[in-house]
Design a protein around this motif. Sequence first.
Motif, PDB file in Angstrom:
ATOM      1  N   MET A 144       0.908  -1.195   0.023  1.00 44.61           N
ATOM      2  CA  MET A 144      -0.286   0.146   0.148  1.00 44.61           C
ATOM      3  C   MET A 144       0.508   1.591   0.016  1.00 44.61           C
ATOM      4  SD  MET A 144      -2.822   1.320   2.484  1.00 44.61           S
ATOM      5  CE  MET A 144      -2.407   1.253   4.185  1.00 44.61           C
ATOM      6  N   LEU A 145       1.062   2.046  -1.011  1.00 40.85           N
ATOM      7  CA  LEU A 145       2.402   2.682  -1.297  1.00 40.85           C
ATOM      8  C   LEU A 145       1.905   4.049  -0.645  1.00 40.85           C
ATOM      9  CD1 LEU A 145       2.060   2.165  -5.323  1.00 40.85           C
ATOM     10  CD2 LEU A 145       3.953   2.506  -3.756  1.00 40.85           C
ATOM     11  N   MET A 146       0.800   4.421   0.123  1.00 44.50           N
ATOM     12  CA  MET A 146       0.096   5.736   1.024  1.00 44.50           C
ATOM     13  C   MET A 146       0.550   4.997   1.764  1.00 44.50           C
ATOM     14  SD  MET A 146      -3.695   5.457   0.918  1.00 44.50           S
ATOM     15  CE  MET A 146      -3.801   6.953   2.312  1.00 44.50           C
ATOM     16  N   SER A 147       1.207   3.674   3.042  1.00 49.08           N
ATOM     17  CA  SER A 147       2.003   3.000   4.110  1.00 49.08           C
ATOM     18  C   SER A 147       2.810   3.804   4.459  1.00 49.08           C
ATOM     19  CB  SER A 147       1.725   2.202   4.191  1.00 49.08           C
ATOM     20  OG  SER A 147       2.578   1.556   5.813  1.00 49.08           O
ATOM     21  N   PRO A 148       3.117   4.573   5.699  1.00 52.46           N
ATOM     22  CA  PRO A 148       4.398   5.356   5.820  1.00 52.46           C
ATOM     23  C   PRO A 148       5.805   4.050   5.990  1.00 52.46           C
ATOM     24  CG  PRO A 148       2.868   4.650   7.877  1.00 52.46           C
ATOM     25  CD  PRO A 148       2.031   4.938   6.861  1.00 52.46           C
ATOM     26  N   THR A 149       5.635   2.889   5.859  1.00 51.28           N
ATOM     27  CA  THR A 149       5.706   1.363   6.132  1.00 51.28           C
ATOM     28  C   THR A 149       6.695   1.532   4.625  1.00 51.28           C
ATOM     29  OG1 THR A 149       4.317  -0.276   6.113  1.00 51.28           O
ATOM     30  CG2 THR A 149       5.871   0.279   7.944  1.00 51.28           C
ATOM     31  N   ALA A 150       5.634   1.681   3.733  1.00 58.00           N
ATOM     32  CA  ALA A 150       6.222   1.278   1.769  1.00 58.00           C
ATOM     33  C   ALA A 150       7.782   0.915   1.554  1.00 58.00           C
ATOM     34  CB  ALA A 150       5.155   2.114   1.092  1.00 58.00           C
ATOM     35  N   GLU A 151       8.198   2.177   1.548  1.00 58.53           N
ATOM     36  CA  GLU A 151      10.080   1.864   1.401  1.00 58.53           C
ATOM     37  C   GLU A 151      10.328   0.695   1.790  1.00 58.53           C
ATOM     38  OE1 GLU A 151      12.453   4.871   0.694  1.00 58.53           O
ATOM     39  OE2 GLU A 151      10.110   6.456   0.180  1.00 58.53           O
ATOM     40  N   ALA A 152      10.421   0.546   3.866  1.00 62.00           N
ATOM     41  CA  ALA A 152      10.786  -0.558   3.576  1.00 62.00           C
ATOM     42  C   ALA A 152      10.308  -2.105   3.596  1.00 62.00           C
ATOM     43  CB  ALA A 152      10.640  -0.447   4.933  1.00 62.00           C
ATOM     44  N   ALA A 153       9.036  -1.982   2.924  1.00 60.75           N
ATOM     45  CA  ALA A 153       8.037  -2.700   2.708  1.00 60.75           C
ATOM     46  C   ALA A 153       9.094  -3.640   1.209  1.00 60.75           C
ATOM     47  CB  ALA A 153       6.820  -2.796   2.507  1.00 60.75           C
ATOM     48  N   ILE A 154       9.148  -2.525   0.357  1.00 59.52           N
ATOM     49  CA  ILE A 154      10.289  -2.465  -1.035  1.00 59.52           C
ATOM     50  C   ILE A 154      11.594  -3.290  -0.508  1.00 59.52           C
ATOM     51  CG2 ILE A 154      11.296  -1.278  -2.989  1.00 59.52           C
ATOM     52  CD1 ILE A 154       9.344   0.276  -2.898  1.00 59.52           C
ATOM     53  N   GLU A 155      12.193  -2.679   0.203  1.00 55.60           N
ATOM     54  CA  GLU A 155      13.687  -3.141   0.059  1.00 55.60           C
ATOM     55  C   GLU A 155      13.320  -4.719   1.085  1.00 55.60           C
ATOM     56  OE1 GLU A 155      16.115  -1.893  -0.556  1.00 55.60           O
ATOM     57  OE2 GLU A 155      15.146  -0.894  -1.348  1.00 55.60           O
ATOM     58  N   VAL A 156      12.667  -5.317   1.379  1.00 50.61           N
ATOM     59  CA  VAL A 156      12.203  -6.146   2.618  1.00 50.61           C
ATOM     60  C   VAL A 156      11.553  -6.965   1.400  1.00 50.61           C
ATOM     61  CG1 VAL A 156      10.594  -7.892   3.536  1.00 50.61           C
ATOM     62  CG2 VAL A 156      11.599  -5.340   4.519  1.00 50.61           C
ATOM     63  N   ILE A 157      11.124  -7.281   0.468  1.00 50.46           N
ATOM     64  CA  ILE A 157      11.037  -7.625  -0.689  1.00 50.46           C
ATOM     65  C   ILE A 157      11.972  -7.922  -1.652  1.00 50.46           C
ATOM     66  CG2 ILE A 157       9.606  -7.658  -2.706  1.00 50.46           C
ATOM     67  CD1 ILE A 157       7.060  -6.255  -1.151  1.00 50.46           C
ATOM     68  N   ALA A 158      12.674  -7.117  -1.651  1.00 49.58           N
ATOM     69  CA  ALA A 158      13.718  -7.200  -2.618  1.00 49.58           C
ATOM     70  C   ALA A 158      15.142  -7.777  -1.987  1.00 49.58           C
ATOM     71  CB  ALA A 158      15.023  -5.950  -2.536  1.00 49.58           C
ATOM     72  N   GLU A 159      15.064  -7.881  -0.916  1.00 46.85           N
ATOM     73  CA  GLU A 159      16.133  -8.483  -0.276  1.00 46.85           C
ATOM     74  C   GLU A 159      14.995 -10.138  -0.232  1.00 46.85           C
ATOM     75  OE1 GLU A 159      16.178  -7.076   3.998  1.00 46.85           O
ATOM     76  OE2 GLU A 159      17.161  -5.771   3.650  1.00 46.85           O
ATOM     77  N   ASN A 160      13.976 -10.188  -0.129  1.00 48.24           N
ATOM     78  CA  ASN A 160      13.588 -11.955   0.109  1.00 48.24           C
ATOM     79  C   ASN A 160      13.229 -12.343  -1.826  1.00 48.24           C
ATOM     80  OD1 ASN A 160      12.741 -13.440   3.167  1.00 48.24           O
ATOM     81  ND2 ASN A 160      12.229 -10.702   2.815  1.00 48.24           N
ATOM     82  N   ARG A 161      13.653 -11.518  -2.508  1.00 48.02           N
ATOM     83  CA  ARG A 161      13.668 -12.051  -4.036  1.00 48.02           C
ATOM     84  C   ARG A 161      12.006 -12.595  -4.345  1.00 48.02           C
ATOM     85  NH1 ARG A 161      17.723  -9.212  -4.306  1.00 48.02           N
ATOM     86  NH2 ARG A 161      19.146  -9.717  -5.398  1.00 48.02           N
ATOM     87  N   VAL A 162      10.886 -11.557  -3.821  1.00 48.92           N
ATOM     88  CA  VAL A 162       9.546 -12.324  -4.104  1.00 48.92           C
ATOM     89  C   VAL A 162       8.596 -11.878  -5.145  1.00 48.92           C
ATOM     90  CG1 VAL A 162       6.767 -11.663  -3.457  1.00 48.92           C
ATOM     91  CG2 VAL A 162       8.705 -11.209  -1.823  1.00 48.92           C
TER      92      VAL A 162
END
Length: 318
Positions: free
Chosen positions: A73-91
């Motif tokens: 959810m791009l309006m979430s304050p945690t969106a940028e952190a989520a992107i990095e977690v997804i990148a690290e986990n190769r979702v």
Amino acid sequence: MLKRTRIQDLLGIEYPITQGGMAWVANANLAAAVSNGGGLGVVAAGSMPPELLDAEIKRVRKMTNKPFAVNIMLMSPTAEAAIEVIAENRVPIVTTGAGSPGKVIERLKPLGTIIIPVIASVAHARRVERQGADAVIAEGMEAGGHIGEITTMVLVPQVVDAVDIPVIAAGGVADGRGVIAAFALGAEGVQVGTRFVCATESPAHEAYKEAIIKATDRSTVITGRTTGHPVRCIKNKLTKKFDELESKGASLEELEALGTGRLRAAVIEGDIEWGSVMAGQSAGMVKKIQPAAEIIKDLFSDAERVLRQMQSYLLNEK
């Protein structure tokens, strides 16, 4: 038989169906159950702290070897952190909502991640296609949660005509008739949210599920129009309070204060009076709690029945 679509080939799934990225509902259990049932299960990052999202992704991978996605959810304050977690986990797959997916595409597509934004207009669909989206989810205002202003019936064919990438139809799909209608409009897949809230594997409180099962065609209302981020929920004391405040010209701060924590209260605590019971207009068609895999099979066996019925009708007409 329904023809295999580009969505099935793109995502590597058996049925052309994705599960909605519903905050507090779309956890690892539900996502794995949908993926194991032949659809695309989705974990909703919502406002999860990065360590919790990381744990949910790892849980999904322990529960299924099938494709799955994470919704940001791009309006979430945690969106940028989520992107990095997804990148690290190769979702392998990401869906996005409530904003422009430019940063997501820029960061994750070079890693091979498939990006599918939720869009609510033709202009939005064209923009994300130019940015590099692999497909779009065209979501009509019949859907639950945050919504746009255009109905699925009108939105989907216009988006199909406007872009070359595959289109998934969302909003109002809860049975085989909805699946066939979506395909008739040009979609190559469907996204289902409300019916999956009532999956056996869904973490939603039993009271929340029962509220959906008891819903009728007129049970949902839209709140928060004055905030610019309208939300569809089942009407209750909370929605009435929102209406009251909005009619009096309440400030954005007042409305946000009223809404804070209300979705969790409904989903986790079962507060169906003062919680935000997000659900689509299709709630009136949801009649029982059943396993996610059974929901998927029911949807597509019913779709096959509807298709045969239509073919018989058209042949008789000739």
